[in-house]
Design a protein around this motif. Structure first.
Motif, PDB file in Angstrom:
ATOM      1  N   ASN A  96       1.029  -1.260   0.022  1.00 35.70           N
ATOM      2  CA  ASN A  96      -0.009  -0.093  -0.109  1.00 35.70           C
ATOM      3  C   ASN A  96       0.830   1.285   0.044  1.00 35.70           C
ATOM      4  OD1 ASN A  96       0.808   0.446   2.741  1.00 35.70           O
ATOM      5  ND2 ASN A  96      -1.034  -0.131   3.564  1.00 35.70           N
ATOM      6  N   TYR A  97       0.286   2.369   0.175  1.00 29.55           N
ATOM      7  CA  TYR A  97       0.987   3.756   0.074  1.00 29.55           C
ATOM      8  C   TYR A  97       2.020   4.017   1.172  1.00 29.55           C
ATOM      9  CZ  TYR A  97      -2.023   5.780   3.477  1.00 29.55           C
ATOM     10  OH  TYR A  97      -2.543   6.272   4.498  1.00 29.55           O
ATOM     11  N   ILE A  98       1.697   3.054   2.317  1.00 23.08           N
ATOM     12  CA  ILE A  98       2.776   3.524   3.430  1.00 23.08           C
ATOM     13  C   ILE A  98       3.566   2.160   3.437  1.00 23.08           C
ATOM     14  CG2 ILE A  98       1.322   5.036   4.747  1.00 23.08           C
ATOM     15  CD1 ILE A  98       0.417   2.542   6.438  1.00 23.08           C
ATOM     16  N   GLU A  99       3.729   1.506   2.384  1.00 27.04           N
ATOM     17  CA  GLU A  99       4.517   0.274   2.108  1.00 27.04           C
ATOM     18  C   GLU A  99       4.515  -0.826   3.089  1.00 27.04           C
ATOM     19  OE1 GLU A  99       8.733   1.854   1.533  1.00 27.04           O
ATOM     20  OE2 GLU A  99       8.091   3.173   0.267  1.00 27.04           O
ATOM     21  N   GLN A 100       3.218  -1.038   3.318  1.00 26.80           N
ATOM     22  CA  GLN A 100       2.848  -2.303   4.255  1.00 26.80           C
ATOM     23  C   GLN A 100       2.306  -3.457   3.377  1.00 26.80           C
ATOM     24  OE1 GLN A 100       0.226  -0.619   7.243  1.00 26.80           O
ATOM     25  NE2 GLN A 100       1.871  -0.555   8.748  1.00 26.80           N
ATOM     26  N   ALA A 101       2.562  -4.371   3.976  1.00 29.50           N
ATOM     27  CA  ALA A 101       1.890  -5.560   3.013  1.00 29.50           C
ATOM     28  C   ALA A 101       0.685  -6.019   3.926  1.00 29.50           C
ATOM     29  CB  ALA A 101       2.842  -6.666   2.939  1.00 29.50           C
ATOM     30  N   PRO A 102      -0.406  -6.567   3.260  1.00 24.40           N
ATOM     31  CA  PRO A 102      -1.471  -6.906   3.999  1.00 24.40           C
ATOM     32  C   PRO A 102      -1.351  -8.275   4.865  1.00 24.40           C
ATOM     33  CG  PRO A 102      -1.898  -7.614   1.682  1.00 24.40           C
ATOM     34  CD  PRO A 102      -0.447  -6.885   1.765  1.00 24.40           C
ATOM     35  N   VAL A 103      -2.367  -8.342   5.854  1.00 21.12           N
ATOM     36  CA  VAL A 103      -2.609  -9.256   6.670  1.00 21.12           C
ATOM     37  C   VAL A 103      -3.655 -10.330   6.296  1.00 21.12           C
ATOM     38  CG1 VAL A 103      -2.375 -10.452   8.888  1.00 21.12           C
ATOM     39  CG2 VAL A 103      -1.138  -8.179   8.582  1.00 21.12           C
ATOM     40  N   LYS A 104      -3.801 -11.191   5.688  1.00 20.70           N
ATOM     41  CA  LYS A 104      -4.890 -12.128   5.140  1.00 20.70           C
ATOM     42  C   LYS A 104      -5.176 -13.246   6.127  1.00 20.70           C
ATOM     43  CE  LYS A 104      -6.169 -10.109   1.471  1.00 20.70           C
ATOM     44  NZ  LYS A 104      -7.446  -9.332   1.516  1.00 20.70           N
ATOM     45  N   ARG A 105      -6.336 -13.521   6.297  1.00 20.41           N
ATOM     46  CA  ARG A 105      -6.917 -14.643   7.234  1.00 20.41           C
ATOM     47  C   ARG A 105      -6.789 -15.868   6.443  1.00 20.41           C
ATOM     48  NH1 ARG A 105     -11.431 -11.045   9.648  1.00 20.41           N
ATOM     49  NH2 ARG A 105     -11.997 -11.341   7.656  1.00 20.41           N
ATOM     50  N   LYS A 106      -7.064 -17.177   7.036  1.00 18.30           N
ATOM     51  CA  LYS A 106      -7.227 -18.239   6.252  1.00 18.30           C
ATOM     52  C   LYS A 106      -8.681 -18.033   5.447  1.00 18.30           C
ATOM     53  CE  LYS A 106      -7.054 -23.175   6.430  1.00 18.30           C
ATOM     54  NZ  LYS A 106      -6.543 -24.271   7.342  1.00 18.30           N
ATOM     55  N   GLY A 107      -8.746 -18.675   4.125  1.00 16.75           N
ATOM     56  CA  GLY A 107     -10.258 -18.333   3.608  1.00 16.75           C
ATOM     57  C   GLY A 107      -9.959 -17.238   2.530  1.00 16.75           C
ATOM     58  N   ASP A 108      -9.306 -16.012   3.022  1.00 13.13           N
ATOM     59  CA  ASP A 108      -9.465 -14.665   2.234  1.00 13.13           C
ATOM     60  C   ASP A 108      -9.221 -15.204   0.836  1.00 13.13           C
ATOM     61  OD1 ASP A 108     -10.510 -13.313   4.580  1.00 13.13           O
ATOM     62  OD2 ASP A 108      -8.611 -12.395   4.833  1.00 13.13           O
ATOM     63  N   LEU A 109      -9.852 -14.424  -0.255  1.00  9.30           N
ATOM     64  CA  LEU A 109      -9.603 -14.352  -1.460  1.00  9.30           C
ATOM     65  C   LEU A 109      -8.060 -13.543  -1.791  1.00  9.30           C
ATOM     66  CD1 LEU A 109     -10.473 -15.601  -3.956  1.00  9.30           C
ATOM     67  CD2 LEU A 109     -11.524 -13.444  -4.670  1.00  9.30           C
ATOM     68  N   ILE A 110      -7.298 -14.262  -2.649  1.00  2.45           N
ATOM     69  CA  ILE A 110      -6.023 -13.588  -3.084  1.00  2.45           C
ATOM     70  C   ILE A 110      -6.087 -13.296  -4.554  1.00  2.45           C
ATOM     71  CG2 ILE A 110      -3.573 -13.335  -3.268  1.00  2.45           C
ATOM     72  CD1 ILE A 110      -3.387 -15.285  -0.692  1.00  2.45           C
ATOM     73  N   PRO A 111      -6.564 -11.943  -5.111  1.00  2.55           N
ATOM     74  CA  PRO A 111      -6.822 -11.720  -6.256  1.00  2.55           C
ATOM     75  C   PRO A 111      -5.797 -11.628  -7.307  1.00  2.55           C
ATOM     76  CG  PRO A 111      -7.248  -9.773  -5.196  1.00  2.55           C
ATOM     77  CD  PRO A 111      -6.874 -10.734  -4.122  1.00  2.55           C
ATOM     78  N   LEU A 112      -5.871 -11.642  -8.691  1.00  5.81           N
ATOM     79  CA  LEU A 112      -4.683 -11.354  -9.496  1.00  5.81           C
ATOM     80  C   LEU A 112      -4.416  -9.974  -9.634  1.00  5.81           C
ATOM     81  CD1 LEU A 112      -5.644 -14.050 -12.336  1.00  5.81           C
ATOM     82  CD2 LEU A 112      -3.578 -14.136 -11.010  1.00  5.81           C
ATOM     83  N   GLN A 113      -5.551  -9.197  -9.593  1.00 10.17           N
ATOM     84  CA  GLN A 113      -5.214  -7.771  -9.840  1.00 10.17           C
ATOM     85  C   GLN A 113      -5.173  -6.849  -8.527  1.00 10.17           C
ATOM     86  OE1 GLN A 113      -5.214  -6.946 -12.987  1.00 10.17           O
ATOM     87  NE2 GLN A 113      -6.134  -8.980 -13.494  1.00 10.17           N
ATOM     88  N   ASP A 114      -4.717  -5.599  -8.676  1.00 11.17           N
ATOM     89  CA  ASP A 114      -4.650  -4.726  -7.184  1.00 11.17           C
ATOM     90  C   ASP A 114      -6.037  -4.662  -6.417  1.00 11.17           C
ATOM     91  OD1 ASP A 114      -2.132  -4.030  -8.474  1.00 11.17           O
ATOM     92  OD2 ASP A 114      -2.741  -2.182  -9.168  1.00 11.17           O
TER      93      ASP A 114
END
Length: 198
Positions: A96-114
């Motif tokens: 993201n704009y503050i150079e952090q990576a997301p924390v996803k939970r099990k089962g969350d969709l990881i899409p191909l696009q932004d």
């Protein structure tokens, strides 16, 4: 007359209530593609110890690593230990704009696009957590991965111009001053979204 009006009103109400609202079609949930799992055996990444390298595309070359770097800041009189993930140009992370990576939970969709304010980028150096120790002895922990227990860092592997979605399963142990890399999963099929942890 009043009785006729009451019957007409009841009949109109019945007609209106029996009408069906238009049903919007549900968005189909994509099937999770077949996943190739990479076991890291709960590898602990600690300060002043060897980090963890990885080869996600299985070409025999290192694609990136998890490690801890020390950053001294004499102006603010603080020493920082930063737990990082570093990738080359064909291993993409959503940032993201503050150079952090997301924390996803099990089962969350990881899409191909932004998605959700995150853009996929290669050649990354992303701080997951940071320990800041000030000259007065105060210690502050920062980073959106601080409380993570078996959470998921999305990743994309670009090979022959095709994207293979996946994830790292990571925990942060602040009292133990470490992050734990449990495993990774990479889609065997290109150009498909995946579900974290599956």
């Amino acid at each position: 007359m009043k009785k006729a009006m009451l019957i007409a009103a009841m009949f109109t109400t019945m007609l209106v209530s029996c009408g069906k609202d238009p049903v919007e079609p549900e968005t189909p949930v994509p099937a999770n593609p077949e996943i190739r799992y990479i076991q890291f055996l709960d590898y602990s990444v600690r300060y002043a110890q060897r980090g963890l390298t990885f080869d996600l595309d299985e070409d025999g070359k290192i694609d990136g690593f998890f490690s801890v770097q020390l950053v001294g800041d004499p102006i603010n009189k603080v020493d920082k230990r930063q737990w990082l993930v570093v990738t080359d140009e064909h291993i993409l992370l959503p940032i993201n704009y503050i150079e952090q990576a997301p924390v996803k939970r099990k089962g969350d969709l990881i899409p191909l696009q932004d998605f959700e304010g995150y853009q996929w980028w290669g050649l990354n150096e992303v701080t997951l957590i940071e320990r800041a120790e000030f000259a007065n002895g105060n210690i502050i922990w920062r980073g959106n991965w601080q409380g993570a227990t078996r959470q998921y860092l999305p990743v994309q592997v670009v090979k022959n111009g095709l994207r293979y979605n996946g994830w790292f399963e990571i925990s942060a142990d602040v009292p133990g001053e470490r992050i734990i890399i449990h495993r990774a999963g990479i889609s065997k099929e290109p150009e498909k979204p995946v579900f974290a942890g599956r």
